[in-house]
Design a protein around this motif. Structure first.
Motif, PDB file in Angstrom:
ATOM      1  N   GLN A  84       0.872  -1.169   0.000  1.00  0.00           N
ATOM      2  CA  GLN A  84       0.000   0.000   0.000  1.00  0.00           C
ATOM      3  C   GLN A  84       0.914   1.224   0.000  1.00  0.00           C
ATOM      4  O   GLN A  84       1.573   1.513   0.996  1.00  0.00           O
ATOM      5  CB  GLN A  84      -0.896  -0.010   1.233  1.00  0.00           C
ATOM      6  CG  GLN A  84      -1.892  -1.171   1.245  1.00  0.00           C
ATOM      7  CD  GLN A  84      -2.553  -1.336   2.594  1.00  0.00           C
ATOM      8  OE1 GLN A  84      -1.891  -1.288   3.623  1.00  0.00           O
ATOM      9  NE2 GLN A  84      -3.857  -1.530   2.600  1.00  0.00           N
ATOM     10  N   ASP A 158      -1.220   4.453  -4.107  1.00  0.00           N
ATOM     11  CA  ASP A 158      -2.590   4.202  -3.668  1.00  0.00           C
ATOM     12  C   ASP A 158      -3.221   5.426  -3.014  1.00  0.00           C
ATOM     13  O   ASP A 158      -4.440   5.565  -3.013  1.00  0.00           O
ATOM     14  CB  ASP A 158      -2.621   3.050  -2.653  1.00  0.00           C
ATOM     15  CG  ASP A 158      -2.185   1.735  -3.267  1.00  0.00           C
ATOM     16  OD1 ASP A 158      -2.854   1.289  -4.218  1.00  0.00           O
ATOM     17  OD2 ASP A 158      -1.188   1.159  -2.800  1.00  0.00           O
ATOM     18  N   ARG A 228      -8.957  -2.556  -1.243  1.00  0.00           N
ATOM     19  CA  ARG A 228      -7.933  -2.048  -2.148  1.00  0.00           C
ATOM     20  C   ARG A 228      -8.492  -1.721  -3.529  1.00  0.00           C
ATOM     21  O   ARG A 228      -7.871  -1.015  -4.299  1.00  0.00           O
ATOM     22  CB  ARG A 228      -6.780  -3.043  -2.276  1.00  0.00           C
ATOM     23  CG  ARG A 228      -5.860  -3.029  -1.071  1.00  0.00           C
ATOM     24  CD  ARG A 228      -4.673  -3.942  -1.314  1.00  0.00           C
ATOM     25  NE  ARG A 228      -3.951  -3.582  -2.526  1.00  0.00           N
ATOM     26  CZ  ARG A 228      -3.088  -2.580  -2.610  1.00  0.00           C
ATOM     27  NH1 ARG A 228      -2.881  -1.810  -1.577  1.00  0.00           N
ATOM     28  NH2 ARG A 228      -2.452  -2.347  -3.743  1.00  0.00           N
TER      29      ARG A 228
END
Length: 275
Positions: A84, A158, A228
């Motif tokens: 991430q 992200d 996600r």
């Protein structure tokens, strides 16, 4: 760094006696700066127009994302495909308050072992490297230096995060939003005029103290624990919900926002109408 955040009586006098005598209009890069120019520089609001900084949207077109090779960018930076990636694009300067971001990341990483903090920008990295090592996250903070492939950097990220103590209209924030990346920034300067909390990102308190770090870190944890899949990534609300029509937060009739396409993650195209 030249933000007029302090009232200087001599400047107010000089502005009225000299500057305003030869200047028809004054441009501020956000509503916040306009307010400071009125309060601290003594410039009449009627003489000030807000023209936000602009970004070329063609460089951040989502249809081009695959061609930017985000997997290759991650590989080149030593980032795992499943990590991430929380990215900050900003020069290393005290006003950007990178230490708070690193401390916040250290708090968040206790619950997000796969998270990595990617710092992009020029300046003295040594103090931040030392801080990251001291906090036990030295192997999770990646220093990328100055990059010319910013669209690719965002494609490989992200989340955009920045802990600035002061801002006007942040170009890197606009670029992150054009890249459809949720933004986690401090509630300073023009940031609240750009980010819609719970829609396009989250606003946290400017820090420099422990409680601020924890609050900022808590917001990173919240984002990190979301799905996600970017379609369902959320911070208290769906970040990618259609925005429809919405006005700006400045209350200034000379500024108009026009949402671009239908995703809240896209930055608004900002048009200025004088008069």
């Amino acid at each position: 760094d030249a933000c007029p955040d302090v009232r200087r009586p001599k400047r107010v006098v000089a502005n009225n006696l000299v500057f305003l005598q030869y200047t028809r209009r004054v441009v501020a890069v956000c509503g916040y700066i306009k307010r400071l120019l009125v309060e601290n520089e003594g410039i009449p609001a009627s003489r000030i127009d807000v023209v936000y900084n602009g970004v070329d949207p063609s460089r951040f077109d989502p249809s081009l994302r695959a061609s930017l090779d985000p997997a290759g960018v991650r590989s080149g930076l030593g980032l795992d495909p499943s990590a991430q990636v929380i990215t900050c694009v900003a020069r290393f300067h005290p006003v950007k308050d990178h230490p708070t971001l690193v401390r916040a990341f250290s708090v968040a990483s206790r619950e997000l072992p796969d998270a990595r903090l990617l710092l992009v920008g020029g300046g003295d990295e040594a103090p931040l490297r030392a801080l990251a090592s001291e906090l036990g996250v030295g192997d999770r903070v990646v220093f990328a230096g100055v990059r010319r492939d910013i669209p690719a950097i965002y494609a490989a990220s992200d989340l955009f995060a920045m802990a600035s103590l002061s801002e006007g209209t942040s170009v890197t924030l606009l670029e992150a939003m054009l890249s459809e990346r949720p933004a986690l920034v401090t509630e300073v300067g023009g940031n609240p005029e750009i980010v819609a909390p719970g829609v396009t990102g989250s606003l946290g308190p400017a820090a420099g103290v422990g409680v601020g770090d924890l609050r900022f870190g808590a917001r990173i944890r919240l984002v990190g624990h979301s799905d996600r899949d970017p379609i369902s990534l959320h911070v208290g609300a769906n970040l990618w919900a259609p925005v429809g029509s919405r006005s700006n937060n400045t209350g200034d009739e000379n500024v108009r926002f026009e949402p671009r396409l239908t995703l809240a993650g896209r930055a608004s195209i900002i048009r200025w109408s004088a008069g």
